[in-house]
Design an enzyme around this catalytic site. Structure first.
Site, PDB file in Angstrom:
ATOM      1  N   PRO A  31       0.823  -1.225   0.000  1.00 47.42           N
ATOM      2  CA  PRO A  31       0.000   0.000   0.000  1.00 47.42           C
ATOM      3  C   PRO A  31       0.852   1.269   0.000  1.00 47.42           C
ATOM      4  CG  PRO A  31      -0.798  -1.570   1.626  1.00 47.42           C
ATOM      5  CD  PRO A  31       0.529  -2.083   1.151  1.00 47.42           C
ATOM      6  N   GLU A  89       1.555  -8.519   8.316  1.00 47.11           N
ATOM      7  CA  GLU A  89       1.565  -7.044   8.449  1.00 47.11           C
ATOM      8  C   GLU A  89       2.479  -6.404   7.414  1.00 47.11           C
ATOM      9  OE1 GLU A  89      -1.112  -7.938  10.506  1.00 47.11           O
ATOM     10  OE2 GLU A  89      -0.739  -5.760  10.349  1.00 47.11           O
ATOM     11  N   ARG A 147       0.176  -7.082 -21.506  1.00 44.25           N
ATOM     12  CA  ARG A 147      -0.604  -6.576 -22.658  1.00 44.25           C
ATOM     13  C   ARG A 147       0.175  -5.550 -23.468  1.00 44.25           C
ATOM     14  NH1 ARG A 147      -4.217  -3.506 -22.725  1.00 44.25           N
ATOM     15  NH2 ARG A 147      -5.874  -4.155 -24.132  1.00 44.25           N
ATOM     16  N   ASP A 160      -5.838   1.591 -26.560  1.00 48.59           N
ATOM     17  CA  ASP A 160      -6.385   1.344 -25.233  1.00 48.59           C
ATOM     18  C   ASP A 160      -6.999   2.579 -24.592  1.00 48.59           C
ATOM     19  OD1 ASP A 160      -4.040  -0.969 -23.705  1.00 48.59           O
ATOM     20  OD2 ASP A 160      -5.899  -1.225 -24.820  1.00 48.59           O
TER      21      ASP A 160
HETATM   22  C1  4FV Z   1      -1.176  -4.064  -1.579  1.00 48.42           C
HETATM   23  C2  4FV Z   1      -1.808  -3.008  -2.256  1.00 48.42           C
HETATM   24  C3  4FV Z   1      -1.559  -4.583  -0.263  1.00 48.42           C
HETATM   25  C4  4FV Z   1      -0.471  -5.220   2.757  1.00 48.42           C
HETATM   26  C5  4FV Z   1      -0.226  -6.164   3.867  1.00 48.42           C
HETATM   27  C6  4FV Z   1      -0.363  -7.388   1.819  1.00 48.42           C
HETATM   28  C7  4FV Z   1      -1.015  -6.049   1.640  1.00 48.42           C
HETATM   29  C8  4FV Z   1      -0.155  -7.540   3.280  1.00 48.42           C
HETATM   30  N1  4FV Z   1      -0.177  -4.509  -2.343  1.00 48.42           N
HETATM   31  N2  4FV Z   1      -1.168  -2.864  -3.455  1.00 48.42           N
HETATM   32  N3  4FV Z   1      -2.860  -2.275  -1.881  1.00 48.42           N
HETATM   33  N4  4FV Z   1      -0.703  -5.472   0.317  1.00 48.42           N
HETATM   34  O1  4FV Z   1      -2.597  -4.215   0.279  1.00 48.42           O
HETATM   35  O2  4FV Z   1      -0.190  -3.769  -3.465  1.00 48.42           O
HETATM   36  O3  4FV Z   1       1.113  -8.024   3.521  1.00 48.42           O
END
Ligand code: 4FV
Length: 255
Positions: free
Chosen positions: A88, A115, A153, A168
């Site tokens: 995230p 986590e 793609r 696209d």
């Molecule tokens: C995520 C996202 C995501 C966070 C904790 C996996 C999670 C767990 N990855 N974009 N949004 N990852 O939420 O790529 O480890």
């Protein structure tokens, strides 16, 4: 392009990469995908990949050792590679990022769980972080699938003659124009005449206008960033004129 994915759940990747366009891209040798089980890079009886967080708090953290060993082993085999952590905290993924990644020869995707990963992985092992959206997934696997799908793609030769990525949505930062196919009339709903006219100049203009119209209505934020030429700007002012006229009529109706 070669893609290596480090994950605790290799079986999750069975479905998505064995169908349709991605499957054909692998068969054509344009794309090769290797899935690595992180537990292979552990050496204790319990094959430990996570541990409790220093400083307390709930949940578990992914240990650095297995991840470093996995990525370094792959690098020995592949050579120059870009290591991407899905999280995230990453750069928001979009078509522009996909276009950039499509030019890279080798990619390694690290899929987090729990986590997240020990911060030293982020600081010393990963070249960049990508997020597919402002929400929390159970793991990075689905995010890796999304990124690989979008990037694949864009690889030359992946999209057959039926479509080029250049047409696209988002390729030029606009939403796509409406698509129609047979029957010409369905439940009384007709296909726009212009599309049946054979007048390709008119059809191109109608589609461009629709891309601008739909983008203005659904994603006006994209219009600020989109590359618009003179004709686009002329079309847009026409559309805005209609919009405003429509709004006025609407407002008058309210009075
Ligand atoms: C995520 C996202 C995501 C966070 C904790 C996996 C999670 C767990 N990855 N974009 N949004 N990852 O939420 O790529 O480890």
């Amino acid at each position: 392009m070669r893609v290596d994915i480090v994950t605790l759940f290799p079986s999750m990747f069975q479905g998505p990469f064995e169908e349709s366009i991605i499957k054909r891209a692998r068969e054509k040798g344009i794309l090769s995908i290797y899935i690595h089980n992180l537990r292979q890079f552990t050496h204790n009886k319990h094959r430990t990949v996570d541990d409790v967080p220093f400083g307390g708090g709930g949940g578990m953290v992914m240990k650095p050792e297995p991840l470093f060993e996995a990525v370094e082993k792959i690098k020995e085999k592949v050579g120059a590679v870009r290591v991407i952590l899905l999280s995230p905290q990453g750069v928001p993924f979009d078509q522009g990022k996909a276009k950039e990644l499509a030019k890279v020869k080798n990619l390694i995707f690290v899929c987090g769980r729990y986590e997240g990963v020990d911060e030293r992985v982020r600081e010393h092992l990963v070249d960049e972080e990508i997020s597919i959206g402002d929400y929390v997934l159970t793991g990075g696997e689905l995010a890796a699938m999304v990124v690989v799908d979008v990037v694949a793609r864009m690889l030359p030769g992946v999209l057959g003659c039926e479509k080029s990525a250049k047409e696209d949505s988002f390729y030029e930062g606009l939403l796509d124009y409406p698509h129609y196919t047979r029957p010409m009339e369905f439940r009384g709903w007709k296909v726009p005449e212009v599309l049946l006219s054979g007048n390709h100049q008119e059809i191109r203009r109608w589609r461009r206008k629709k891309m601008l119209e739909v983008t203005l209505k659904k994603r006006p934020d994209l219009l600020e960033r989109a590359k618009l030429d003179q004709e686009d700007k002329k079309l847009l002012s026409e559309i805005k004129g209609l919009f405003d006229a429509g709004k006025d009529k609407e407002n008058r109706g309210k009075i």
